[in-house]
Design a protein around this motif. Structure first.
Motif, PDB file in Angstrom:
ATOM      1  N   ASP A   1       0.955  -1.070  -0.198  1.00 58.64           N
ATOM      2  CA  ASP A   1      -0.044   0.081  -0.004  1.00 58.64           C
ATOM      3  C   ASP A   1       0.897   1.267   0.046  1.00 58.64           C
ATOM      4  O   ASP A   1       2.110   1.248   0.598  1.00 58.64           O
ATOM      5  N   MET A   2       0.356   2.158  -0.603  1.00 59.81           N
ATOM      6  CA  MET A   2       1.247   3.681  -0.531  1.00 59.81           C
ATOM      7  C   MET A   2       1.037   4.044   0.804  1.00 59.81           C
ATOM      8  O   MET A   2      -0.002   4.179   1.449  1.00 59.81           O
ATOM      9  N   LYS A   3       2.348   4.436   1.308  1.00 55.79           N
ATOM     10  CA  LYS A   3       2.315   5.119   2.702  1.00 55.79           C
ATOM     11  C   LYS A   3       2.046   6.572   2.378  1.00 55.79           C
ATOM     12  O   LYS A   3       2.342   7.174   1.603  1.00 55.79           O
ATOM     13  N   GLN A   4       1.847   7.384   3.873  1.00 55.49           N
ATOM     14  CA  GLN A   4       1.587   8.713   3.686  1.00 55.49           C
ATOM     15  C   GLN A   4       2.526   9.428   2.986  1.00 55.49           C
ATOM     16  O   GLN A   4       2.423  10.320   2.382  1.00 55.49           O
ATOM     17  N   PRO A   5       4.064   9.266   3.483  1.00 48.97           N
ATOM     18  CA  PRO A   5       4.987  10.132   2.840  1.00 48.97           C
ATOM     19  C   PRO A   5       4.963  10.170   1.414  1.00 48.97           C
ATOM     20  O   PRO A   5       5.407  11.087   0.767  1.00 48.97           O
TER      21      PRO A   5
ATOM     22  N   ILE B   1       4.093  12.770  -3.892  1.00 50.46           N
ATOM     23  CA  ILE B   1       3.308  12.958  -5.228  1.00 50.46           C
ATOM     24  C   ILE B   1       2.458  14.439  -5.123  1.00 50.46           C
ATOM     25  O   ILE B   1       2.380  14.967  -6.075  1.00 50.46           O
ATOM     26  N   ALA B   2       1.916  14.441  -4.192  1.00 51.94           N
ATOM     27  CA  ALA B   2       1.070  15.660  -4.178  1.00 51.94           C
ATOM     28  C   ALA B   2       1.854  17.073  -4.051  1.00 51.94           C
ATOM     29  O   ALA B   2       1.676  17.976  -4.860  1.00 51.94           O
ATOM     30  N   VAL B   3       3.172  17.088  -3.571  1.00 46.71           N
ATOM     31  CA  VAL B   3       4.230  18.325  -3.510  1.00 46.71           C
ATOM     32  C   VAL B   3       4.739  18.228  -5.052  1.00 46.71           C
ATOM     33  O   VAL B   3       4.708  19.486  -5.411  1.00 46.71           O
ATOM     34  N   ILE B   4       5.023  17.259  -5.676  1.00 46.21           N
ATOM     35  CA  ILE B   4       5.364  17.195  -7.158  1.00 46.21           C
ATOM     36  C   ILE B   4       4.172  17.956  -8.119  1.00 46.21           C
ATOM     37  O   ILE B   4       4.576  18.743  -8.809  1.00 46.21           O
TER      38      ILE B   4
END
Length: 92
Positions: A68-72, A77-80
């Motif tokens: 699963d994708m972890k929060q960091p 991805i959101a920052v990029i």
């Protein structure tokens, strides 16, 4: 697959050109704010492409590992995405 003109690209008046080799990329008619924003979006294309490659790599890494994708990672991805969108809107 065809190769696009190497970036980064810059806007000089209505002309968009590559910094690497000074090749003309586009000549945009800028008569209003919409035209200006279109020009800014076009100049961000090489960086947006690179950002999408990074995002895809990160997503595929998690899919390959069946984790699963972890929060960091989601935050990165959101920052990029946010960084490239701000630049495309002329906010940076």
């Amino acid at each position: 697959m065809k190769k696009f003109t190497e970036g980064p690209w810059i806007k000089i008046g209505s002309l968009i050109k590559s910094i690497c080799g000074s090749r003309k990329v586009a000549d945009i008619k800028i008569t209003d704010n919409e035209g200006l924003l279109n020009a800014l979006l076009i100049t961000r294309s090489p960086e947006m492409y690179a950002a999408l490659e990074k995002i895809l790599f990160r997503c595929n890494s998690f899919l390959d590992d069946e984790r699963d994708m972890k929060q960091p990672s989601i935050e990165m991805i959101a920052v990029i995405c946010e960084r490239e969108l701000k630049k495309a809107r002329g906010e940076e």
